[in-house]
Design an enzyme around this catalytic site. Structure first.
Site, PDB file in Angstrom:
ATOM      1  N   HIS A   1       0.859  -1.104   0.015  1.00 53.39           N
ATOM      2  CA  HIS A   1       0.063   0.231   0.124  1.00 53.39           C
ATOM      3  C   HIS A   1       0.845   1.074  -0.022  1.00 53.39           C
ATOM      4  O   HIS A   1       2.181   1.137   0.618  1.00 53.39           O
ATOM      5  CB  HIS A   1      -0.767   0.128   1.107  1.00 53.39           C
ATOM      6  CG  HIS A   1      -1.696  -1.098   1.506  1.00 53.39           C
ATOM      7  ND1 HIS A   1      -1.336  -2.170   1.972  1.00 53.39           N
ATOM      8  CD2 HIS A   1      -3.059  -1.143   1.298  1.00 53.39           C
ATOM      9  CE1 HIS A   1      -2.383  -2.959   2.250  1.00 53.39           C
ATOM     10  NE2 HIS A   1      -3.516  -2.519   1.700  1.00 53.39           N
TER      11      HIS A   1
ATOM     12  N   ASP B   1       2.291   2.045   3.271  1.00 49.90           N
ATOM     13  CA  ASP B   1       3.227   1.152   3.939  1.00 49.90           C
ATOM     14  C   ASP B   1       4.516   1.552   3.736  1.00 49.90           C
ATOM     15  O   ASP B   1       5.548   1.273   4.496  1.00 49.90           O
ATOM     16  CB  ASP B   1       3.138  -0.565   3.383  1.00 49.90           C
ATOM     17  CG  ASP B   1       1.720  -1.026   3.467  1.00 49.90           C
ATOM     18  OD1 ASP B   1       0.986  -0.691   4.247  1.00 49.90           O
ATOM     19  OD2 ASP B   1       1.545  -1.685   2.448  1.00 49.90           O
TER      20      ASP B   1
ATOM     21  N   GLU C   1     -10.922  -6.486  -4.968  1.00 55.60           N
ATOM     22  CA  GLU C   1     -10.629  -7.799  -3.728  1.00 55.60           C
ATOM     23  C   GLU C   1     -11.750  -7.867  -3.051  1.00 55.60           C
ATOM     24  O   GLU C   1     -12.062  -7.086  -2.065  1.00 55.60           O
ATOM     25  CB  GLU C   1      -9.524  -7.539  -2.866  1.00 55.60           C
ATOM     26  CG  GLU C   1      -8.959  -8.780  -2.188  1.00 55.60           C
ATOM     27  CD  GLU C   1      -7.884  -8.464  -1.430  1.00 55.60           C
ATOM     28  OE1 GLU C   1      -6.853  -8.000  -1.610  1.00 55.60           O
ATOM     29  OE2 GLU C   1      -7.993  -8.928   0.011  1.00 55.60           O
TER      30      GLU C   1
ATOM     31  N   GLU D   1      -8.818 -13.631  -1.858  1.00 51.03           N
ATOM     32  CA  GLU D   1      -8.165 -13.943  -0.720  1.00 51.03           C
ATOM     33  C   GLU D   1      -8.675 -15.294   0.051  1.00 51.03           C
ATOM     34  O   GLU D   1      -9.982 -15.100   0.175  1.00 51.03           O
ATOM     35  CB  GLU D   1      -7.904 -12.816   0.341  1.00 51.03           C
ATOM     36  CG  GLU D   1      -7.221 -12.975   1.501  1.00 51.03           C
ATOM     37  CD  GLU D   1      -6.951 -12.007   2.353  1.00 51.03           C
ATOM     38  OE1 GLU D   1      -6.652 -10.825   1.924  1.00 51.03           O
ATOM     39  OE2 GLU D   1      -7.027 -12.147   3.647  1.00 51.03           O
TER      40      GLU D   1
ATOM     41  N   ASP E   1      -4.540 -13.670  -3.138  1.00 54.61           N
ATOM     42  CA  ASP E   1      -3.846 -13.474  -1.762  1.00 54.61           C
ATOM     43  C   ASP E   1      -3.891 -14.751  -0.846  1.00 54.61           C
ATOM     44  O   ASP E   1      -4.909 -15.068  -0.374  1.00 54.61           O
ATOM     45  CB  ASP E   1      -4.688 -12.317  -0.979  1.00 54.61           C
ATOM     46  CG  ASP E   1      -4.066 -11.000  -1.240  1.00 54.61           C
ATOM     47  OD1 ASP E   1      -3.325 -11.042  -2.176  1.00 54.61           O
ATOM     48  OD2 ASP E   1      -4.640  -9.912  -0.854  1.00 54.61           O
TER      49      ASP E   1
ATOM     50  N   ASP F   1     -10.605 -12.325  10.558  1.00 55.84           N
ATOM     51  CA  ASP F   1      -9.583 -12.397   9.554  1.00 55.84           C
ATOM     52  C   ASP F   1      -8.324 -12.709  10.137  1.00 55.84           C
ATOM     53  O   ASP F   1      -7.629 -11.635  10.336  1.00 55.84           O
ATOM     54  CB  ASP F   1      -9.604 -10.998   8.654  1.00 55.84           C
ATOM     55  CG  ASP F   1      -8.919 -10.957   7.222  1.00 55.84           C
ATOM     56  OD1 ASP F   1      -8.661 -12.215   6.907  1.00 55.84           O
ATOM     57  OD2 ASP F   1      -8.735 -10.033   6.777  1.00 55.84           O
TER      58      ASP F   1
ATOM     59  N   ASP G   1      -5.550 -14.144   8.801  1.00 58.44           N
ATOM     60  CA  ASP G   1      -4.740 -13.787   8.147  1.00 58.44           C
ATOM     61  C   ASP G   1      -3.495 -14.654   8.437  1.00 58.44           C
ATOM     62  O   ASP G   1      -2.252 -14.346   8.319  1.00 58.44           O
ATOM     63  CB  ASP G   1      -4.098 -12.513   7.859  1.00 58.44           C
ATOM     64  CG  ASP G   1      -5.035 -11.585   7.174  1.00 58.44           C
ATOM     65  OD1 ASP G   1      -5.855 -11.971   6.291  1.00 58.44           O
ATOM     66  OD2 ASP G   1      -4.989 -10.279   7.420  1.00 58.44           O
TER      67      ASP G   1
ATOM     68  N   ASP H   1      -0.496 -12.828   1.779  1.00 51.68           N
ATOM     69  CA  ASP H   1      -1.392 -11.793   2.708  1.00 51.68           C
ATOM     70  C   ASP H   1      -1.413 -12.305   3.733  1.00 51.68           C
ATOM     71  O   ASP H   1      -2.781 -12.794   4.288  1.00 51.68           O
ATOM     72  CB  ASP H   1      -2.550 -11.357   2.026  1.00 51.68           C
ATOM     73  CG  ASP H   1      -2.923 -10.027   2.656  1.00 51.68           C
ATOM     74  OD1 ASP H   1      -2.491  -9.496   3.583  1.00 51.68           O
ATOM     75  OD2 ASP H   1      -4.123  -9.360   2.103  1.00 51.68           O
TER      76      ASP H   1
HETATM   77  C1  XLS Z   1      -7.317  -6.805   4.065  1.00 52.73           C
HETATM   78  C2  XLS Z   1      -6.916  -6.800   2.839  1.00 52.73           C
HETATM   79  C3  XLS Z   1      -5.983  -6.004   2.280  1.00 52.73           C
HETATM   80  C4  XLS Z   1      -5.647  -5.967   0.702  1.00 52.73           C
HETATM   81  C5  XLS Z   1      -4.947  -4.938   0.309  1.00 52.73           C
HETATM   82  O1  XLS Z   1      -8.056  -7.590   4.699  1.00 52.73           O
HETATM   83  O2  XLS Z   1      -6.636  -8.171   2.591  1.00 52.73           O
HETATM   84  O3  XLS Z   1      -4.792  -6.165   2.946  1.00 52.73           O
HETATM   85  O4  XLS Z   1      -5.503  -7.055   0.378  1.00 52.73           O
HETATM   86  O5  XLS Z   1      -5.486  -3.630   0.344  1.00 52.73           O
HETATM   87 CA    CA Z   2      -5.891  -9.308   1.042  1.00 55.69          CA
HETATM   88 CA    CA Z   3      -7.215 -10.529   4.991  1.00 52.89          CA
END
Ligand code: XLS
Ligand code: CA
Ligand code: CA
Length: 436
Positions: free
Chosen positions: A101, A104, A232, A268, A296, A307, A309, A339
Site C-alpha cells: 500500500h 506502507d 478484492e 483472498e 492473496d 480475518d 490472515d 497476505d
Molecule cells: C485486508 C486486505 C488488504 C488488501 C489490500 O483484509 O486483505 O490487505 O489485500 O488492501
Molecule cells: Ca488481501
Molecule cells: Ca485479510
C-alpha cells in the site's frame, strides 16, 4: 550496509529429506511442472504491510514485534531502512515479487503534498533496489482505510471532499505503481460498506464507488500504464457489511457498472471463508466467469470468526487452489501473494522466513498433486461423465436455446421418470486423498 537478517542466508531447495528448517523441501523454483517452472507458476509475492510492518497489535494490547528496521526517530529513515530490510528478505527468500500500500512504504505526513514527496523519495529507493535485485512489483494499492478521514469509507463516503481525497491518493499510488513497473493494481474496499442502513444511501454509495473505479480506469489509460486492475472481495471487517462481499457480488458490480473489461478479481482465501465459502469456491466462481486474476494466499481459523490472515499450510486447500488455478490457465499478470502475518508470539525476524517457507512448500505440494490430477484427468473424467447427458439431443436443444417449456413437457410425457445417478462423493474424496 546493515544486514537485518544476519542469521539467515539464501534459502535453497534441499528436497524432502532435508532437516534444515531454513530450506525448501518441496518448492524448487527451477523444477518444471506441466511445462512451466515452479517460480513461474506461483509468482510468489511478499506482502509489505504484514511482513515488514505488522506489529501484531490486537484489541487487548499493542504490537509485540521489535524489528531492527524500526529503530530511530526520523520516519523517513525508518521507511528507508524498512525498504532495505524488505529487499534483503525478498532476495534471501527467493520471492520474485512484492506488494504494498502507498502508506506502507511512505508514512503519511500532515499534508498530501508532503505525503506525496515522501512517496516520490521512497519509490526512488525501491526502484534502485528492484533494479539491483530483479525483484518485481506484483501490485500496488492505496490505503484508503486507516486515516480517520476515511472512517465512513473512501469512494463510498457521504462527503464528496473525502471522495476527492481518496481519488487523489489513488492517482498518486497509480503513479508510484507505474514508476515501479507494477504488473497490477488492487482495489480492496477497505471501509467501503456500512455499519447501519439507518444512515446509509446504499444505491448512491455503490454508484460513487463505480465512479472512483472509472476515474482510475481513465487515468491509467491517460498515463499509458499497462497494468491489470483487480478488485478484492471481503464480506465484513472492518465494516459490518462490505459491498465487495464475495466473488459473485463483485462480478455483479463489475457487470452493472460496465467495468468487466477493466477489472479482474484478487481473491483472498480468508475472505472467502469469512463469506462462508471455501477458497476453492471463490476461485472456481471467478474462473468460470473469466475474472480470476490474482490470489492473496493465507488461511483463517475455523474456531475464530475473523480475518486471522495465517500462513497457508493446509494441503487440501493448496491442492484444490492450484488445481483450479491450473484448470483456468494459470497466472498471467497475477501471482500468489502471501497476505499473511506471523502469530503475535512469533517475535523473531527468523519466524518470517519459517512462515513463508511453509507457505511456499505447501503450495509446491499442492501444485504437484494438482498437476498429477490434471494429467490423469481424474476429476475431468468424472465431471464429463456426470454431465454427458447434455451432449444428447435433449441436452443440446436446452443449451442452444431452441427448446421451450412445451418441448420439455412433450419430452417428459414421452420418456417418463428420468434415471438418476449417484454423485459418488465419497468415492471421489477417496481418490483425491490418494493424490494428496
Ligand atoms: C485486508 C486486505 C488488504 C488488501 C489490500 O483484509 O486483505 O490487505 O489485500 O488492501
Ligand atoms: Ca488481501
Ligand atoms: Ca485479510
Amino acid at each position: 550496509m546493515k544486514e537485518f537478517f544476519p542469521g539467515v542466508s539464501k534459502i535453497e531447495y534441499e528436497g524432502p529429506g532435508s532437516k534444515n528448517p531454513l530450506s525448501f523441501k518441496h518448492y524448487n523454483p527451477t523444477e518444471v511442472v506441466m511445462g512451466k517452472t515452479m517460480a513461474d507458476h506461483f509468482r510468489f509475492s511478499v506482502a509489505y504491510w504484514h511482513t515488514l510492518k505488522n506489529q501484531c497489535a490486537d484489541p487487548f494490547g499493542p504490537g509485540t514485534m521489535r524489528r531492527p528496521w524500526d529503530e530511530g526517530s526520523d520516519p523517513m529513515e525508518i521507511a528507508e531502512n524498512t525498504m532495505r530490510a524488505a529487499f534483503e528478505f525478498f532476495t534471501k527468500l527467493g520471492a520474485g515479487f512484492y506488494c504494498f500500500h502507498d502508506l506502507d512504504i511512505a508514512p503519511e505526513a500532515d499534508t498530501l503534498e508532503e505525503t506525496n514527496r515522501r512517496l516520490d523519495r521512497i519509490t526512488d529507493l525501491a526502484l534502485a533496489l528492484q533494479n539491483d535485485t530483479g525483484v518485481k512489483l506484483l501490485w500496488g494499492t492505496s490505503n484508503l482505510f486507516s486515516n480517520r478521514r476515511f472512517m465512513s469509507g473512501a469512494g463510498t463516503n457521504p462527503s464528496p471532499a473525502v471522495f476527492a481525497y481518496a481519488a487523489a491518493q489513488v492517482k498518486r499510488a497509480l503513479d508510484a505503481t507505474q514508476k515501479l513497473a507494477g504488473e497490477g493494481y488492487v482495489f480492496w474496499g477497505g471501509r467501503e460498506g456500512y455499519e447501519t442502513l439507518l444512515n446509509t444511501d446504499m444505491g448512491r454509495e455503490l454508484d460513487h464507488l463505480a465512479r472512483l473505479l472509472h476515474m482510475a480506469v481513465d487515468y491509467k489509460k491517460k498515463i499509458g500504464f499497462d497494468c491489470q486492475f483487480y478488485i478484492e472481495p471481503k464480506p465484513k471487517e472492518p465494516t459490518k457489511h462490505q459491498y465487495d462481499f464475495d466473488a459473485s457480488s463483485c462480478h455483479a458490480f463489475l457487470q452493472k457498472y460496465d467495468l468487466m473489461d477493466h477489472l479482474k478479481l484478487n481473491l483472498e482465501a480468508n475472505h472467502g471463508t469469512l463469506a462462508m465459502h471455501t477458497f476453492h469456491h471463490e476461485l472456481e466462481y471467478a474462473g468460470a466467469n473469466g475474472i480470476l486474476g490474482s490470489v492473496d494466499a493465507n488461511r483463517g481459523d475455523l474456531m475464530l470468526g475473523w480475518d486471522t490472515d495465517q500462513f497457508p499450510v493446509d494441503l487440501y486447500d493448496t491442492t484444490l487452489a492450484m488445481y483450479t488455478i491450473l484448470k483456468y490457465g494459470g497466472f498471467t499478470t497475477g501471482g500468489l501473494n502471501f497476505d499473511a502475518h506471523v502469530r503475535r508470539q512469533s517475535i523473531d525476524p527468523e519466524d518470517l522466513f519459517h512462515a513463508h517457507i511453509g507457505g511456499m512448500d505447501a503450495f509446491a505440494r499442492g501444485l504437484k498433486a494438482a498437476s498429477r490430477m490434471i494429467e490423469d484427468q481424474v476429476l475431468e473424467t468424472i465431471i464429463k461423465d456426470r454431465y454427458a447427458g447434455w451432449d444428447s439431443e435433449l441436452g443440446r436443444s436446452i443449451e442452444d436455446g431452441t427448446a421451450s417449456l412445451e418441448c420439455m413437457e412433450q419430452y417428459t410425457l414421452e420418456n417418463g421418470e428420468p434415471e438418476i445417478k449417484s454423485g459418488r462423493q465419497e468415492y471421489i474424496e477417496n481418490i483425491l486423498n490418494e493424490y494428496i
